[in-house]
Design a protein around this motif. Structure first.
Motif, PDB file in Angstrom:
ATOM      1  N   LYS A 140       0.855  -1.185   0.000  1.00  0.00           N
ATOM      2  CA  LYS A 140       0.000   0.000   0.000  1.00  0.00           C
ATOM      3  C   LYS A 140       0.891   1.235   0.000  1.00  0.00           C
ATOM      4  O   LYS A 140       1.781   1.355   0.860  1.00  0.00           O
ATOM      5  N   THR A 170       0.900   9.083  -8.482  1.00  0.00           N
ATOM      6  CA  THR A 170       0.016   8.131  -7.802  1.00  0.00           C
ATOM      7  C   THR A 170      -0.691   7.249  -8.836  1.00  0.00           C
ATOM      8  O   THR A 170      -0.725   6.022  -8.725  1.00  0.00           O
ATOM      9  N   CYS A 174      -0.092   3.150  -9.738  1.00  0.00           N
ATOM     10  CA  CYS A 174      -1.262   2.260  -9.870  1.00  0.00           C
ATOM     11  C   CYS A 174      -1.176   1.503 -11.184  1.00  0.00           C
ATOM     12  O   CYS A 174      -1.296   0.267 -11.222  1.00  0.00           O
ATOM     13  N   GLY A 178      -0.154  -2.088 -10.180  1.00  0.00           N
ATOM     14  CA  GLY A 178      -1.427  -2.641  -9.711  1.00  0.00           C
ATOM     15  C   GLY A 178      -1.496  -4.138  -9.927  1.00  0.00           C
ATOM     16  O   GLY A 178      -2.074  -4.873  -9.127  1.00  0.00           O
ATOM     17  N   ASN A 181      -0.478  -6.384  -7.154  1.00  0.00           N
ATOM     18  CA  ASN A 181      -1.302  -6.221  -5.947  1.00  0.00           C
ATOM     19  C   ASN A 181      -0.792  -5.107  -5.045  1.00  0.00           C
ATOM     20  O   ASN A 181      -0.799  -5.216  -3.805  1.00  0.00           O
ATOM     21  N   GLN A 183      -1.543  -1.237  -4.178  1.00  0.00           N
ATOM     22  CA  GLN A 183      -2.510  -0.154  -4.345  1.00  0.00           C
ATOM     23  C   GLN A 183      -1.836   1.162  -3.963  1.00  0.00           C
ATOM     24  O   GLN A 183      -1.281   1.270  -2.855  1.00  0.00           O
ATOM     25  N   CYS A 184      -1.847   2.086  -4.906  1.00  0.00           N
ATOM     26  CA  CYS A 184      -1.239   3.401  -4.659  1.00  0.00           C
ATOM     27  C   CYS A 184      -2.330   4.454  -4.795  1.00  0.00           C
ATOM     28  O   CYS A 184      -2.918   4.617  -5.872  1.00  0.00           O
ATOM     29  N   ASN A 185      -2.636   5.103  -3.698  1.00  0.00           N
ATOM     30  CA  ASN A 185      -3.678   6.134  -3.690  1.00  0.00           C
ATOM     31  C   ASN A 185      -3.147   7.392  -3.037  1.00  0.00           C
ATOM     32  O   ASN A 185      -2.094   7.397  -2.379  1.00  0.00           O
ATOM     33  N   SER A 243      -9.475  -1.395   1.235  1.00  0.00           N
ATOM     34  CA  SER A 243      -9.322  -0.604  -0.003  1.00  0.00           C
ATOM     35  C   SER A 243      -8.566  -1.383  -1.069  1.00  0.00           C
ATOM     36  O   SER A 243      -7.954  -0.786  -1.961  1.00  0.00           O
ATOM     37  N   ASN A 244      -8.641  -2.734  -1.017  1.00  0.00           N
ATOM     38  CA  ASN A 244      -7.836  -3.508  -1.971  1.00  0.00           C
ATOM     39  C   ASN A 244      -8.251  -3.329  -3.434  1.00  0.00           C
ATOM     40  O   ASN A 244      -7.483  -3.634  -4.338  1.00  0.00           O
ATOM     41  N   ASN A 247      -7.616   2.006  -6.367  1.00  0.00           N
ATOM     42  CA  ASN A 247      -6.244   2.201  -6.838  1.00  0.00           C
ATOM     43  C   ASN A 247      -6.188   3.427  -7.761  1.00  0.00           C
ATOM     44  O   ASN A 247      -7.111   3.653  -8.553  1.00  0.00           O
TER      45      ASN A 247
END
Ligand code: NAP
Ligand code: GCO
Length: 265
Positions: A140, A170, A174, A178, A181, A183-185, A243-244, A247
């Motif tokens: 994450k 960001t 993603c 992504g 696996n 997740q970049c938010n 939040s999986n 992304n």
């Protein structure tokens, strides 16, 4: 619904710039959800004070001196955290500065310093932790963006350029990772009462509120400045399994500023 999806038990989190302000609050939140906390800052004085503050909250934080713009130091930081706590599961790119100077009066060096810390630093830190996340099969990354990822205003050209770039970094992390696996938010705080915004809230000599303070109150439906605690829940959400399938998103935590044209004078 299984509440465990919000748990961070057994996770290792690095919060850059976590000595105080927003970073400290986010680290406190992640610790409260079960994560082991590492943070960095640039001065021993701030690190020592932060360690006392974390201890006062009952948090066993691991603090490191590291400037996020120095790639070799960041790689050494990640290696030290892996040795002390384990492979990093959660990176919060929080460290950042602002310089409020009219663009035509701002030196290229000042502009570069803001972009270096606010955009290149998050790139360096993400680049350092992604290989470990790929090996673990998950990760994450939370980039602390800004209202200035969407809006400009006088005197903050470098900051807006950096935070706008951070929004696109960001999205690109993603896009590129992504599939591993990861997740970049982003979190886009509104106007938050921290040392960074203290100059915008200083009382005037006649005791009245700073004009900018009054402006933000009028522009915010919540009619208040945010506080670092307002970011705690959103950070836990974006750091957790809850939040999986989120992304490349920037979650604005701004009391509604971005949705509001502003109160008629
Ligand atoms: P702050 O109170 O000024 O704290 C910034 C933190 O970053 C400090 O811990 C500082 O520690 C660290 N830092 C600065 N440059 C660094 C570097 N090169 N390497 C490592 N650490 C560094 O700021 P804040 O208000 O908490 O803001 C935190 C983040 O949220 C920033 O990215 C900011 O742009 C963003 N943000 C703030 C607001 C707001 O209204 N406050 C709103 C939107 C976004 P040292 O100086 O000891 O290194
Ligand atoms: C400014 C403020 C803002 C906040 C924040 C808003 O001078 O306009 O410092 O930039 O820090 O980024 O989201």
């Amino acid at each position: 619904m299984d509440q465990k999806m919000f748990s961070l038990e057994g996770k290792v989190a690095l919060v850059t710039g976590g000595a105080y302000g927003i970073g400290f609050a986010i680290a406190e939140a992640l610790a409260g959800a079960g994560a082991k906390i590492a943070f960095n800052c640039r001065s021993q004085e701030n690190l020592d004070r932060a360690m006392e503050d974390y201890q006062a909250k009952g948090i066993e934080a691991h603090g490191y001196i590291c400037d996020v713009t120095h790639e070799e130091d960041v790689n050494a930081l990640v290696a030290a955290i892996e040795r002390d706590l384990g492979v990093i599961d959660i990176l919060v790119n929080n460290a950042g500065i602002i310089k409020r100077i009219p663009m035509t009066e701002m030196s290229a060096e000042d502009f570069r310093q803001v972009v270096d810390i606010d955009l290149i630093g998050p790139f360096i830190c993400a680049k350092a932790v992604i290989p470990g996340m790929i090996k673990k099969g998950h990760g994450k990354i939370i980039n602390i963006c800004s209202m200035m990822s969407e809006l400009g205003r006088e005197t903050v050209s470098a900051y807006a350029a950096a935070k706008g770039g951070l929004k696109m970094l960001t999205r690109n992390i993603c896009a590129e990772y992504g599939g591993a696996n990861i997740q970049c938010n982003g979190i886009g705080p509104g106007y938050i009462a921290t040392p960074q915004t203290a100059p915008l809230r200083e009382r005037q000599s006649d005791g009245s509120r700073h004009p900018f303070d009054q402006f933000i109150i009028s522009k915010t439906p919540a009619a208040r400045w945010g506080v670092p605690e307002d970011l705690m829940g959103p950070a836990v959400f974006l750091a957790s399994d809850a939040s999986n399938f989120v992304n490349g998103h920037v979650l604005y935590v701004d009391g509604g500023i971005l949705a509001y044209i502003g109160k008629q004078p």
